[in-house]
Enzyme design. Structure first.
Site, PDB file in Angstrom:
ATOM      1  N   GLU A   1      10.447  -4.787   4.214  1.00  0.00           N
ATOM      2  CA  GLU A   1      10.450  -6.211   3.843  1.00  0.00           C
ATOM      3  C   GLU A   1      10.133  -6.391   2.366  1.00  0.00           C
ATOM      4  OE1 GLU A   1       8.881  -4.864   6.424  1.00  0.00           O
ATOM      5  OE2 GLU A   1       8.762  -6.231   8.142  1.00  0.00           O
TER       6      GLU A   1
ATOM      7  N   GLY B   1      -4.727  -1.728   5.143  1.00  0.00           N
ATOM      8  CA  GLY B   1      -4.010  -2.967   4.825  1.00  0.00           C
ATOM      9  C   GLY B   1      -4.792  -4.221   5.199  1.00  0.00           C
ATOM     10  N   ARG B   2      -5.270  -4.289   6.441  1.00  0.00           N
ATOM     11  CA  ARG B   2      -5.905  -5.536   6.894  1.00  0.00           C
ATOM     12  C   ARG B   2      -7.327  -5.718   6.372  1.00  0.00           C
ATOM     13  NH1 ARG B   2      -4.592  -2.015  10.637  1.00  0.00           N
ATOM     14  NH2 ARG B   2      -6.139  -1.049  11.991  1.00  0.00           N
TER      15      ARG B   2
ATOM     16  N   LYS C   1       0.837  -1.197   0.000  1.00  0.00           N
ATOM     17  CA  LYS C   1       0.000   0.000   0.000  1.00  0.00           C
ATOM     18  C   LYS C   1       0.878   1.255   0.000  1.00  0.00           C
ATOM     19  CE  LYS C   1      -3.192   1.796   3.267  1.00  0.00           C
ATOM     20  NZ  LYS C   1      -3.825   2.931   2.853  1.00  0.00           N
TER      21      LYS C   1
ATOM     22  N   HIS D   1      -4.875 -32.272  19.845  1.00  0.00           N
ATOM     23  CA  HIS D   1      -3.759 -33.052  20.390  1.00  0.00           C
ATOM     24  C   HIS D   1      -2.692 -32.136  20.951  1.00  0.00           C
ATOM     25  CE1 HIS D   1      -5.412 -36.824  18.857  1.00  0.00           C
ATOM     26  NE2 HIS D   1      -5.879 -36.059  17.890  1.00  0.00           N
TER      27      HIS D   1
ATOM     28  N   GLU E   1      -4.417  -5.900  15.346  1.00  0.00           N
ATOM     29  CA  GLU E   1      -3.912  -4.619  14.856  1.00  0.00           C
ATOM     30  C   GLU E   1      -5.016  -3.561  14.973  1.00  0.00           C
ATOM     31  OE1 GLU E   1      -0.602  -4.209  11.644  1.00  0.00           O
ATOM     32  OE2 GLU E   1      -2.478  -3.898  10.587  1.00  0.00           O
TER      33      GLU E   1
ATOM     34  N   LYS F   1       8.118   0.092  12.572  1.00  0.00           N
ATOM     35  CA  LYS F   1       8.771   0.218  11.257  1.00  0.00           C
ATOM     36  C   LYS F   1       9.881   1.267  11.314  1.00  0.00           C
ATOM     37  CE  LYS F   1       4.771  -0.892   8.269  1.00  0.00           C
ATOM     38  NZ  LYS F   1       3.857  -0.380   7.243  1.00  0.00           N
TER      39      LYS F   1
END
Ligand code: F6P
Length: 546
Positions: free
Chosen positions: A213, A267-268, A207, A384, A353, A512
């Site tokens: 990254e 973003g999310r 965005k 389990h 977030e 960031k």
């Protein structure tokens, strides 16, 4: 409202005081006894939402509690804030942006969203997908694309990654999807080790187009492709999805291969936008549009259903109920559907977030907690492992069980067994098993009385642990759309009631900045104005490089 126009603190409202008392009263009533005293309970507290069936009857609730939770939502201004969201008001007040996600989803049904920027985005997406699939758009050596690598992180990764995994039953992929997110060089190395250079398309999905990254992984992919193909111009292999088209162009992406997404799309929440390009390239535009349509069905449901029956909103209010009146701080997401294995990770970002906030929309410190720890894994693997803690741990953890009623990959009665486990877990979490019943069983099996009494204390399960069950006929694109939209509304309902802004993430932004600052510190082995612990870590890194 207070005299200065700010909203009054929620925990001073009458509904809050009422819920405080109701929680004390409800704690004395077991879930099992609520079922025993009301044969209609399951029907009363369940319903269809879009392409889903939701059963929320195994919760500490009755009609009076729900009404009081709705009164709390009213005190928090939920209905008016939802209306503002739909009208495109800047409900993301710290960034002065709208969060009008129904507009994005409307495209799936009507192929017109009502917003020219959104229409242009989807038309461009459609064109790019058609050109790639038809072979009009090819790689630098003239071959058609076979693989697509989505390079992005956070919301620019989780959504398309979840959808590609979930839709992998929905016809064979046209392009094989891969995902590179983490800056750990092993991630991109692994992908570059298995993809065909001549026929791989890279999507740089960011965005902001400034994320460390994503830029680093994209640069590594560009370098690798130039080396492997032995040519400088590899631009045919790179597309971008971004709200900063100029920055993408400066990075070297050809302008007509940049898919622009409006700045307000967070973003999310961006899986509903051009950030779904990897999905459309892999499983086709119709599958992606069916996903949008499934989400839009939930938009319509939420807009048309009274609050007291509005299941996505009620689920959000139940989150408030447990967080603020029962002291529960954790919530497990348990998909009994392998292709939804990434759902807990996706929802972790969506909820944590968004709702990880300590001040209200006006910047006032909240006098109560918001947000939950969201975690989980696919069933039956979790049984389990951590289900022991769900059943007998000291803290109750509300759970969501999510399942499809039919499998795309039936083998014998395996899918039936999967559902038997799913339904069995929610049953036993609720009903538990008393030490008296266990002791009687052990005695009947011939155990000595003292052993039976002692072992029964270890085996006893308190039960009374709440859960929601969400079912879909099949994991279709539309069902997936309904599922993600349901969770969004749940988050938004809780957040608007708490009067927090669920659309910003300043804490993450600070992280960031700090990592950028420490890049220089790592290179030098020291940095100004850092604590002695951080200084020590920097020095150890510098020493290891010598
Ligand atoms: O993790 C923080 C965040 O800002 C997310 O909200 C976003 O999805 C992610 O970073 C990636 O950001 P971008 O799409 O700008 O690269």
């Amino acid at each position: 409202m207070t005299q200065d126009g700010n909203q009054a603190p929620l925990n001073h409202s009458q509904a809050w005081q009422g819920l405080d008392q109701l929680a004390k009263d409800a704690a004395a009533i077991s879930l099992s006894s609520r079922f025993a005293s009301d044969p209609e309970r399951a029907q009363r507290f369940s319903g269809e939402v879009g392409n889903l069936f939701v059963d929320y009857s195994k919760h500490h609730l009755d009609s009076h509690i729900l009404d009081t939770l709705c009164a709390l939502a009213e005190a928090g201004g939920l209905a008016s804030k939802l209306a503002a969201l739909r009208q495109g008001a800047p409900v993301n007040n710290t960034e002065d942006r709208k969060a009008c996600y129904p507009t994005l989803r409307r495209w799936g049904k009507e192929h017109a969203s009502g917003d020219p920027a959104i229409d242009t985005m989807y038309q461009t997406m459609q064109r790019l997908v058609t050109e790639v699939h038809s072979g009009t758009r090819r790689g630098a050596t003239g071959k058609a694309f076979t693989d697509v690598v989505n390079i992005g992180i956070g919301g620019s990764d989780f959504g398309p990654r979840l959808l590609c995994d979930a839709l992998s039953n929905h016809g064979s992929s046209k392009l094989k999807p891969h995902f590179a997110a983490n800056i750990d060089p092993s991630v991109i190395t692994d992908i570059l080790g298995v993809i065909p250079a001549e026929t791989t398309l890279f999507l740089v999905a960011s965005k902001s187009f400034g994320t460390q990254e994503t830029r680093a992984n994209a640069e590594a992919a560009m370098h690798w492709l130039r080396e492997t193909l032995g040519q400088e111009d590899i631009s045919a292999h790179f597309m971008a999805v971004t709200s900063k088209p100029e920055a993408a162009a400066r990075f070297g992406i050809t302008p007509d291969q940049i898919l622009a997404v409006p700045e307000w799309v967070g973003g999310r929440f961006s899986v509903w936008s051009g950030f779904g390009l990897a999905v459309a390239l892999s499983y086709g535009m119709p599958a992606f549009e069916a996903f949008l349509e499934g989400g839009y069905a939930v938009d319509q449901y939420v807009a048309e259903t009274p609050m007291a029956e509005n299941i996505p909103l009620l689920l959000g209010l139940l989150d408030v109920w447990y967080r603020n009146f029962w002291g529960y701080t954790s919530h497990a997401i348990l998909p009994y559907e392998h292709r939804l294995g990434l759902l807990p990770t996706y929802l972790q970002q969506l909820f944590m977030e968004s709702a990880g906030k300590s001040v209200d929309q006006d910047g006032n410190r909240l006098g109560f907690g918001t947000g939950n720890v969201i975690w989980g894994t696919e069933g039956t693997n979790g049984q389990h492992s951590f289900h022991q803690l769900l059943h007998q741990g000291g803290d109750a953890i509300p759970c969501d069980f999510i399942a499809a009623l039919t499998s795309y990959n039936p083998i014998g009665d395996q899918h039936q067994a999967l559902l038997a486990n799913c339904f069995g877990q929610s049953l036993v979490l609720m009903s538990g098993q008393s030490s008296a019943e266990i002791e009687a069983d052990l005695l009947a099996q011939g155990s000595p009385a003292d052993e039976a009494a002692s072992l029964a204390r270890h085996k006893a399960m308190l039960g009374n642990r709440p859960s929601t069950t969400i079912l879909m006929d099949k994991l279709s694109p539309a069902a997936l759309g309904s599922l993600i939209a349901l969770y969004e509304y749940r988050l938004i309902a809780a957040s608007f009631t708490w009067n927090i802004n669920p659309f910003d993430q300043w804490g993450v932004e600070r992280g960031k900045q700090i990592s950028q600052l420490l890049m220089a510190g790592l290179a030098n082995g020291e940095a100004d104005n850092v604590d002695s612990s951080t200084a020590q870590l920097l020095a150890r890194y510098a020493k290891a490089q010598k």
